[in-house]
Design an enzyme around this catalytic site. Sequence first.
Site, PDB file in Angstrom:
ATOM      1  N   LYS A  11      60.645  33.245 -65.844  1.00  0.00           N
ATOM      2  CA  LYS A  11      59.737  33.738 -64.800  1.00  0.00           C
ATOM      3  C   LYS A  11      60.361  33.555 -63.422  1.00  0.00           C
ATOM      4  O   LYS A  11      60.316  34.453 -62.580  1.00  0.00           O
ATOM      5  CB  LYS A  11      58.414  32.972 -64.876  1.00  0.00           C
ATOM      6  CG  LYS A  11      57.465  33.277 -63.729  1.00  0.00           C
ATOM      7  CD  LYS A  11      56.211  32.424 -63.782  1.00  0.00           C
ATOM      8  CE  LYS A  11      56.403  31.103 -63.100  1.00  0.00           C
ATOM      9  NZ  LYS A  11      55.658  30.961 -61.845  1.00  0.00           N
ATOM     10  N   ASN A  12      60.958  32.382 -63.182  1.00  0.00           N
ATOM     11  CA  ASN A  12      61.471  32.064 -61.846  1.00  0.00           C
ATOM     12  C   ASN A  12      62.774  32.798 -61.519  1.00  0.00           C
ATOM     13  O   ASN A  12      63.264  32.706 -60.396  1.00  0.00           O
ATOM     14  CB  ASN A  12      61.658  30.562 -61.696  1.00  0.00           C
ATOM     15  CG  ASN A  12      60.333  29.830 -61.623  1.00  0.00           C
ATOM     16  OD1 ASN A  12      59.305  30.423 -61.320  1.00  0.00           O
ATOM     17  ND2 ASN A  12      60.345  28.540 -61.919  1.00  0.00           N
TER      18      ASN A  12
ATOM     19  N   ARG B 160      52.302  32.926 -55.207  1.00  0.00           N
ATOM     20  CA  ARG B 160      53.025  32.580 -53.986  1.00  0.00           C
ATOM     21  C   ARG B 160      54.430  33.185 -53.931  1.00  0.00           C
ATOM     22  O   ARG B 160      54.998  33.315 -52.860  1.00  0.00           O
ATOM     23  CB  ARG B 160      53.114  31.054 -53.861  1.00  0.00           C
ATOM     24  CG  ARG B 160      51.760  30.375 -53.737  1.00  0.00           C
ATOM     25  CD  ARG B 160      51.925  28.899 -53.474  1.00  0.00           C
ATOM     26  NE  ARG B 160      52.697  28.666 -52.268  1.00  0.00           N
ATOM     27  CZ  ARG B 160      52.186  28.551 -51.048  1.00  0.00           C
ATOM     28  NH1 ARG B 160      50.887  28.647 -50.877  1.00  0.00           N
ATOM     29  NH2 ARG B 160      52.954  28.346 -50.004  1.00  0.00           N
TER      30      ARG B 160
ATOM     31  N   CYS C 140      47.745  26.217 -52.553  1.00  0.00           N
ATOM     32  CA  CYS C 140      48.355  26.100 -53.871  1.00  0.00           C
ATOM     33  C   CYS C 140      47.858  24.804 -54.491  1.00  0.00           C
ATOM     34  O   CYS C 140      47.855  23.769 -53.838  1.00  0.00           O
ATOM     35  CB  CYS C 140      49.880  26.085 -53.766  1.00  0.00           C
ATOM     36  SG  CYS C 140      50.695  25.937 -55.371  1.00  0.00           S
TER      37      CYS C 140
ATOM     38  N   ARG D 240      53.556  24.631 -49.936  1.00  0.00           N
ATOM     39  CA  ARG D 240      54.934  25.125 -50.001  1.00  0.00           C
ATOM     40  C   ARG D 240      55.137  25.941 -48.724  1.00  0.00           C
ATOM     41  O   ARG D 240      54.971  27.160 -48.730  1.00  0.00           O
ATOM     42  CB  ARG D 240      55.141  25.989 -51.242  1.00  0.00           C
ATOM     43  CG  ARG D 240      54.700  25.317 -52.534  1.00  0.00           C
ATOM     44  CD  ARG D 240      55.234  26.065 -53.716  1.00  0.00           C
ATOM     45  NE  ARG D 240      54.389  25.906 -54.890  1.00  0.00           N
ATOM     46  CZ  ARG D 240      54.708  26.315 -56.100  1.00  0.00           C
ATOM     47  NH1 ARG D 240      55.854  26.918 -56.304  1.00  0.00           N
ATOM     48  NH2 ARG D 240      53.893  26.144 -57.114  1.00  0.00           N
ATOM     49  N   PRO D 241      55.455  25.279 -47.627  1.00  0.00           N
ATOM     50  CA  PRO D 241      55.457  25.964 -46.338  1.00  0.00           C
ATOM     51  C   PRO D 241      56.507  27.072 -46.266  1.00  0.00           C
ATOM     52  O   PRO D 241      57.598  26.959 -46.821  1.00  0.00           O
ATOM     53  CB  PRO D 241      55.781  24.843 -45.346  1.00  0.00           C
ATOM     54  CG  PRO D 241      56.421  23.771 -46.154  1.00  0.00           C
ATOM     55  CD  PRO D 241      55.827  23.860 -47.521  1.00  0.00           C
ATOM     56  N   VAL D 242      56.126  28.158 -45.553  1.00  0.00           N
ATOM     57  CA  VAL D 242      57.032  29.307 -45.407  1.00  0.00           C
ATOM     58  C   VAL D 242      57.800  29.245 -44.099  1.00  0.00           C
ATOM     59  O   VAL D 242      58.556  30.172 -43.790  1.00  0.00           O
ATOM     60  CB  VAL D 242      56.257  30.641 -45.495  1.00  0.00           C
ATOM     61  CG1 VAL D 242      55.591  30.787 -46.845  1.00  0.00           C
ATOM     62  CG2 VAL D 242      55.233  30.747 -44.368  1.00  0.00           C
ATOM     63  N   ASP D 243      57.642  28.148 -43.340  1.00  0.00           N
ATOM     64  CA  ASP D 243      58.305  28.095 -42.037  1.00  0.00           C
ATOM     65  C   ASP D 243      59.818  28.181 -42.164  1.00  0.00           C
ATOM     66  O   ASP D 243      60.498  28.724 -41.290  1.00  0.00           O
ATOM     67  CB  ASP D 243      57.900  26.828 -41.275  1.00  0.00           C
ATOM     68  CG  ASP D 243      58.315  25.557 -41.987  1.00  0.00           C
ATOM     69  OD1 ASP D 243      58.124  25.478 -43.213  1.00  0.00           O
ATOM     70  OD2 ASP D 243      58.825  24.634 -41.314  1.00  0.00           O
ATOM     71  N   GLN D 244      60.380  27.649 -43.276  1.00  0.00           N
ATOM     72  CA  GLN D 244      61.832  27.725 -43.470  1.00  0.00           C
ATOM     73  C   GLN D 244      62.281  29.179 -43.635  1.00  0.00           C
ATOM     74  O   GLN D 244      63.337  29.575 -43.135  1.00  0.00           O
ATOM     75  CB  GLN D 244      62.254  26.901 -44.692  1.00  0.00           C
ATOM     76  CG  GLN D 244      61.897  25.421 -44.610  1.00  0.00           C
ATOM     77  CD  GLN D 244      62.557  24.727 -43.442  1.00  0.00           C
ATOM     78  OE1 GLN D 244      63.774  24.778 -43.267  1.00  0.00           O
ATOM     79  NE2 GLN D 244      61.755  24.088 -42.603  1.00  0.00           N
TER      80      GLN D 244
ATOM     81  N   ASP E 281      58.943  20.824 -62.618  1.00  0.00           N
ATOM     82  CA  ASP E 281      58.237  21.695 -63.560  1.00  0.00           C
ATOM     83  C   ASP E 281      58.232  21.157 -64.988  1.00  0.00           C
ATOM     84  O   ASP E 281      57.598  21.752 -65.866  1.00  0.00           O
ATOM     85  CB  ASP E 281      58.866  23.103 -63.553  1.00  0.00           C
ATOM     86  CG  ASP E 281      58.370  23.950 -62.392  1.00  0.00           C
ATOM     87  OD1 ASP E 281      57.459  23.498 -61.670  1.00  0.00           O
ATOM     88  OD2 ASP E 281      58.892  25.065 -62.204  1.00  0.00           O
TER      89      ASP E 281
ATOM     90  N   ILE F 204      58.420  15.976 -55.392  1.00  0.00           N
ATOM     91  CA  ILE F 204      58.486  17.354 -54.904  1.00  0.00           C
ATOM     92  C   ILE F 204      57.133  17.834 -54.375  1.00  0.00           C
ATOM     93  O   ILE F 204      57.028  18.314 -53.251  1.00  0.00           O
ATOM     94  CB  ILE F 204      58.992  18.306 -56.012  1.00  0.00           C
ATOM     95  CG1 ILE F 204      60.317  17.798 -56.597  1.00  0.00           C
ATOM     96  CG2 ILE F 204      59.149  19.717 -55.463  1.00  0.00           C
ATOM     97  CD1 ILE F 204      61.463  17.738 -55.619  1.00  0.00           C
TER      98      ILE F 204
ATOM     99  N   ARG G  95      50.273  32.437 -66.739  1.00  0.00           N
ATOM    100  CA  ARG G  95      51.120  32.771 -65.595  1.00  0.00           C
ATOM    101  C   ARG G  95      52.594  32.508 -65.895  1.00  0.00           C
ATOM    102  O   ARG G  95      53.470  33.125 -65.283  1.00  0.00           O
ATOM    103  CB  ARG G  95      50.712  31.947 -64.374  1.00  0.00           C
ATOM    104  CG  ARG G  95      49.418  32.383 -63.703  1.00  0.00           C
ATOM    105  CD  ARG G  95      49.192  31.612 -62.408  1.00  0.00           C
ATOM    106  NE  ARG G  95      50.402  31.616 -61.610  1.00  0.00           N
ATOM    107  CZ  ARG G  95      50.972  30.513 -61.115  1.00  0.00           C
ATOM    108  NH1 ARG G  95      50.455  29.326 -61.343  1.00  0.00           N
ATOM    109  NH2 ARG G  95      52.066  30.599 -60.395  1.00  0.00           N
TER     110      ARG G  95
END
Length: 421
Positions: A22-23, A93, A117, A122-126, A309, A331, A401
């Site tokens: 999936k990933n 996400r 989540c 899981r910040p998107v700022d990066q 995971d 994590i 999922r």
Amino acid sequence: MDKLKIRGGNRLHGVLDVAGAKNAALPELCAALLSAEPVTLVNVPRLQDVATMLKLIRNMGVTAEHHEDGRVTLDAGGLNNPEAPYELVKTMRASVLALGPLLARFGRAKVSLPGGCAIGSRPVDQHLKGLQAMGAEITVEHGYMLASLPAGRTRLKGAHITTDMVTVTGTENFMMAAALAEGETVLENAAQEPEITDLAEMLIKMGAKIEGHGTSKIRIQGIERLHGCEHQVVADRIEAGTFLCAVAATGGDVVLRHGRADHLDAVIDKLRDAGATIEAGADFIRVKSEGRLKAQSFRTTEYPGFPTDMQAQFMALNCISQGASKVTETIFENRFMHVNELVRLGAHIQIDGKVSVIEGVEKLSGATVMATDLRASASLVIAGLVAEGETIVDRIYHLDRGYDRMEAKLRAVGADIERVK
């Protein structure tokens, strides 16, 4: 709403096929947005997240078909709507992975912020900082990231990007955007997961110039356009690891076809220390287990360390192993939500911040439990396979999922498990 009904106590014997990851599949579906030519992905798992991503990119004007044999054929030649709306993004996400390819190919993008989540932020700022370093102009308005190129520019420009933390989706977004950028992009502190390497290999087939993937420093020489390709999605190491833990817990002898042991070193080392016998070849992993294993302590960390995971699944194994163990989660801040459900099955677990202490018990007892997230669901299935009596796992839409018909695969090797409405 579907549930799983499990009657524990059966040993597992036989052969299981490991699905595509999936990933890896999700970013590779987004990578198809980078080219106007057809792309074919082979070995794409039938998962809810994959269906959502296909719906998302079709909404952008892309032709996409998921065939019965696991192939997905995509044609982004008609891409005309570079937007990822909240209605789709809120359920997955990974939709943020559309941002880099849309910006690189189309010159603008409108992508919803992912929102909450269950297992933590899981910040998107990066992502935003990296794409801004490549020349993008990005604002956040009304819950959307609005990205575009400056007036007069037709391409992103290469940049030296060092993220504040290791981010898998950030690395993937930058790598895809940089493939069509002007000049060289260098990614420092890059994620090293096998799925990153697989995405890089797909992009290289499309004509991209990438070096260093699989290490913490990746170099990309941007080119003007990418062509189509056919690419096989790498095997899912987390699905393989989940089945390894299931057999280790129940006992038995199972061969995982298409399993990649070289992607699971940290997990396999712990399983061997616990007492399981594991053999591996280029395209298979065989696991054998007899009697109660020995509990193992571990700490989650970025690849190639022990994967977050796999934390819940290995904890389920520790619950019925001999001795005490300590599991440290570094994590995600909310990734012990399965603990209360395991306790309902008779497990002895105490939580202190980021650490869970597990005292192994001889047996668990069946009960009704509720899945709280994807990997928590898998841990409850493993616990149910060894518990006395009947276990009902509710809210398994989480499981769907990330696992392609898990109950059918487990039933094929002897588990007493069925999906009920």
